[in-house]
Design a protein around this motif. Sequence first.
Motif, PDB file in Angstrom:
ATOM      1  N   VAL A 373      -2.920  -9.977  -9.663  1.00 60.03           N
ATOM      2  CA  VAL A 373      -3.204  -8.591  -9.386  1.00 60.03           C
ATOM      3  C   VAL A 373      -3.203  -8.593  -7.622  1.00 60.03           C
ATOM      4  O   VAL A 373      -3.055  -7.365  -7.056  1.00 60.03           O
ATOM      5  N   THR A 413      -3.519  -0.912 -13.075  1.00 62.04           N
ATOM      6  CA  THR A 413      -2.142  -1.368 -13.124  1.00 62.04           C
ATOM      7  C   THR A 413      -1.520  -0.590 -14.382  1.00 62.04           C
ATOM      8  O   THR A 413      -0.407   0.079 -14.413  1.00 62.04           O
ATOM      9  N   GLY A 419       0.581  -1.278  -8.493  1.00 61.32           N
ATOM     10  CA  GLY A 419      -0.057  -2.408  -8.220  1.00 61.32           C
ATOM     11  C   GLY A 419       0.608  -3.574  -8.273  1.00 61.32           C
ATOM     12  O   GLY A 419       1.830  -3.603  -8.753  1.00 61.32           O
ATOM     13  N   ARG A 421       2.311  -6.912  -9.704  1.00 61.37           N
ATOM     14  CA  ARG A 421       2.595  -7.323 -11.424  1.00 61.37           C
ATOM     15  C   ARG A 421       3.242  -8.582 -11.399  1.00 61.37           C
ATOM     16  O   ARG A 421       3.849  -8.854 -10.541  1.00 61.37           O
TER      17      ARG A 421
END
Length: 421
Positions: A373, A413, A419, A421
């Motif tokens: 993340v 996400t 976001g 990944r």
Amino acid sequence: MQRYLWQYLSLRLITGWLIVAILPAIILFWNYILSDNIQITQINSVIASSSVIVFSLITLERLTQFPGQKSMVTVLPTLLGIGIIVGLVLFIFRLPYSVYYLIASAVLGMLFCFTSQVYLRAVTQVVIGYVPIGRSQSLLDITHVRWVELTPCFKPTHLSLSFHAVVADLADQSLSAEWEQLLAETALQGTPVYNVLQVRESLTGRLPIKHLYENNLGSLLPSQSYLLIKRLMDTLVIIMTAPVVIPVVLLVAIGIRWQNRHNHESVLFTQHRIGQGGKLFTMYKFRSMIADAESNGAQMATSNDMRVTKFGSFIRQTRLDELPQFINVLRGEMSLIGPRPEQLDFVKRFNETIPFYRYRHIVKPGISGWAQVMHGYASDEDETKVKLEHDLFYIKNFSLTLDLLIVIKTIQTMVTGFGAR
């Protein structure tokens, strides 16, 4: 450093409780209060509302202590999560409650928490004074912090009015006795003094592997009691979410089958990965790449990997390709949260080239994790080193609070498609 009153959690708790729980109770239940005829329905409602706002504020305080976290992102998921838990308690035990009161309280709770976090962000800019010796200079590339260079003639007695903390490279041999005396006086005056490695770790969410020997490796051992709790929680979450997950799994499988309707590739993709303690296991994923994606051997995935199909790009972006790993979690090979499991070929290489790489296998690998993340895919060895630093930070700060934050960022996400990944 002067603190604003609103930065004290106790004040926010009292104010939030009065506004979110007591104010709507006075407005809606005033006649019952005057007649001294308060109902059990009203009492249950006030207790439920009080529980949600108190636990939400405490959780937000804990979540936003981790590096790089925007408090606004965590407000709604925190309120919803704790609200659902309290709602389940009311439902399971069949406790009567006031719908109108809880709706009014929920609206006030969201407004209060969002307003509170906006104000906190405005008044909590971090100001750190640093001794310009050794590795302290390397901290200046960290943003969202106001760095102030100190000189040997600064007055420690005035630091409490201008800095949150003072940082120095305490291991540098050029740190003179004069500086050491000034730093000691600074600490005595109430301003915390930190080593440069502590500050970099707390501001970046990474544990630098170059200086890992300066940490006590024993302090990086994860809590054994939390490991057991985490295993039980993983199983419980999968069982509870099964009614929602199973239909989604079926839809994804149908989409992959349609994408591969001209060939006979299976819906699932299996691959050997390295798990806890360096043990080999078979990991399951939904197929998101073309049939011959690894015809030339194992390759590291990238954010714009040409081997990914159109539908595969969607399920990778939303993390739906990871859902079959629930099987691995139930079998005890993985956890919902942890360092991502890596392929055997890469592990053999990184064990030889990256110091302390083996240490990431001290906990179970996860479907999502802190490195995922915060950083996303690693396309080369340098990025793998950065991800390892995130993994080591996760192991050192192994806790329910950090796992909750990772869950929130993962859901963000999945829902938005944006976001790391």
